[in-house]
Design a protein around this motif. Sequence first.
Motif, PDB file in Angstrom:
ATOM      1  N   THR A  85     -47.291  12.117  27.648  1.00  0.00           N
ATOM      2  CA  THR A  85     -47.951  11.032  28.375  1.00  0.00           C
ATOM      3  C   THR A  85     -47.392  10.947  29.786  1.00  0.00           C
ATOM      4  N   GLU A  86     -48.259  10.597  30.735  1.00  0.00           N
ATOM      5  CA  GLU A  86     -47.857  10.548  32.144  1.00  0.00           C
ATOM      6  C   GLU A  86     -48.349   9.248  32.766  1.00  0.00           C
ATOM      7  N   PHE A  87     -47.475   8.632  33.563  1.00  0.00           N
ATOM      8  CA  PHE A  87     -47.736   7.327  34.157  1.00  0.00           C
ATOM      9  C   PHE A  87     -47.711   7.443  35.680  1.00  0.00           C
ATOM     10  N   ASP A  88     -48.839   7.167  36.322  1.00  0.00           N
ATOM     11  CA  ASP A  88     -48.905   7.111  37.787  1.00  0.00           C
ATOM     12  C   ASP A  88     -48.660   5.660  38.184  1.00  0.00           C
ATOM     13  N   VAL A  89     -47.385   5.321  38.395  1.00  0.00           N
ATOM     14  CA  VAL A  89     -46.959   3.939  38.601  1.00  0.00           C
ATOM     15  C   VAL A  89     -47.161   3.539  40.067  1.00  0.00           C
ATOM     16  N   HIS A 129     -44.702   2.087  30.326  1.00  0.00           N
ATOM     17  CA  HIS A 129     -45.087   1.735  31.701  1.00  0.00           C
ATOM     18  C   HIS A 129     -46.580   1.503  31.871  1.00  0.00           C
ATOM     19  N   GLN A 130     -47.392   1.776  30.846  1.00  0.00           N
ATOM     20  CA  GLN A 130     -48.845   1.620  30.977  1.00  0.00           C
ATOM     21  C   GLN A 130     -49.246   0.185  31.280  1.00  0.00           C
ATOM     22  N   PHE A 131     -48.356  -0.794  31.005  1.00  0.00           N
ATOM     23  CA  PHE A 131     -48.665  -2.190  31.283  1.00  0.00           C
ATOM     24  C   PHE A 131     -48.183  -2.641  32.668  1.00  0.00           C
ATOM     25  N   PHE A 132     -47.625  -1.731  33.453  1.00  0.00           N
ATOM     26  CA  PHE A 132     -47.280  -2.070  34.840  1.00  0.00           C
ATOM     27  C   PHE A 132     -48.556  -2.279  35.657  1.00  0.00           C
ATOM     28  N   ALA A 133     -48.466  -3.117  36.700  1.00  0.00           N
ATOM     29  CA  ALA A 133     -49.589  -3.282  37.637  1.00  0.00           C
ATOM     30  C   ALA A 133     -49.843  -1.982  38.382  1.00  0.00           C
ATOM     31  N   ASN A 134     -51.102  -1.775  38.789  1.00  0.00           N
ATOM     32  CA  ASN A 134     -51.481  -0.620  39.610  1.00  0.00           C
ATOM     33  C   ASN A 134     -51.075   0.705  38.983  1.00  0.00           C
ATOM     34  N   THR A 135     -51.240   0.832  37.692  1.00  0.00           N
ATOM     35  CA  THR A 135     -50.765   2.033  37.004  1.00  0.00           C
ATOM     36  C   THR A 135     -51.883   2.679  36.200  1.00  0.00           C
TER      37      THR A 135
END
Length: 457
Positions: free
Chosen positions: A393-397, A364-370
């Motif tokens: 690892t943690e993703f603030d999507v 998910h690191q390649f999602f916008a606004n993340t």
Amino acid sequence: MKKVIMLSLVTTTLMMAGGDIEPVAPVEVEVEKADWGEIFGQSRTFYVDRTYSGLVNNNRNSFATGGYIGYKTPTFSGFSAVIAAYGTFSLDIHNMTPEDDFANNGKWNSYDPSLFGYEGENYAFIGQAYLNYAFGNTNLKVGRMRLDTPLAGADDARMLPNLFEAAVISNTDIENTTLIAAHVIRETVGTFGNIYGGGPLGLTSGYGLGMKEALSGDFVNMGKVALGENDLNGNGSTDNSTDGVTAFAVIYTGIEGLKVQFWDYVAWDILNAVYLDADYTMNVNDAFKVKLSAQYINETDIGDTLAGGVDTNYVAGKITGIYGDLSAYVAYSTTGDSDTDTGGNVLTPWGGMPAYTQGMVTRHQFFANTDTWKVAASYNLKEYGVKVSAYYTEFDVGTGNIYDPTNAWTASESGWDIQYKVASVEGLSLRARANYPRDFKEGLDWDEYRLIANYNF
């Protein structure tokens, strides 16, 4: 070289009374050993088990064996050739075959699809077939091959990797510098692509909207693999065939401890992607090293803009500490947004996955606004051939992400990895891995375990 001892016996009548005959010394002659080329390959046996909970409650698992075997010719005046066949074959562990499981409305209920062909079939194909020419410090390769570059690569995470039809030339005439130019026209997608099924999640995870056509050993135009048969730019056409992807790279290692890479990918009529990566390693003392790493990706639309408007930036950094056989790192990455059609999501439809902050399966690191951060550690017990790793690892999507664009949430993944090189059997390695995503999509969790045996020859 083989040494052949040739004895020449001198016969005489001993007519000289009391004469002594000197022994004849052996003559050693070096004889060229015939070069018949080289057979190479890898046998891989893979078991994967995934248990879903939350939005989906199900367990599915698969067991397969396969790999590749190839032949490399001797080199004649700088020319050589390689051909290799790839294949995967299921070991049925349920009361139905993988093909029967897929035939149930195309939904995988018992088998995990990541080890087979598109419809669960066994398959084999010629995955590599290229001509290589080496002259001086220059090497040219043309044909079917494996690529391992930042934004177009093998992504060898399951049974079979992504493979490509391309021409690649590299040169090292400049001291401490490697220059690379490549043109890629077609791709066949590896078995891991089945996980994404041609959906939008794949576009930021290494797999395009048209990847289904390129499964099971079929080589398909790079534009079609990326975008499928979709009219993303509203021009009324769903023909997304392109002239392929042209790449240029400079890799520099001329300063002690420093490695810098610059890559430019021209995906004709889709996008231009610039990739920068730098690593600097310094000795704090005789026992402790620190490596500083930075990474940047920029994507913009070009030509006929078949993917619609593209305007993307990704920035990441990583700090690694190395103490003997122990290493650990912390990494952070961020993306923005844009008012273009792709909304700031980083598109990587051809297997490229270089991100410092990716999980074993969560990308998910390649999602916008993340914003994403990751910590990891590994210990290498060299005397036993064992390496142990663990990570979180943690993703603030943010909203605008390509997967669930109206929703923002926090996803995470933890996992571990144990690798063992069997000293008593040259080429044999065993591996056990696990990952535990939480809120991969809000409310969707799973636990996954993998057992892998590779034998390289």
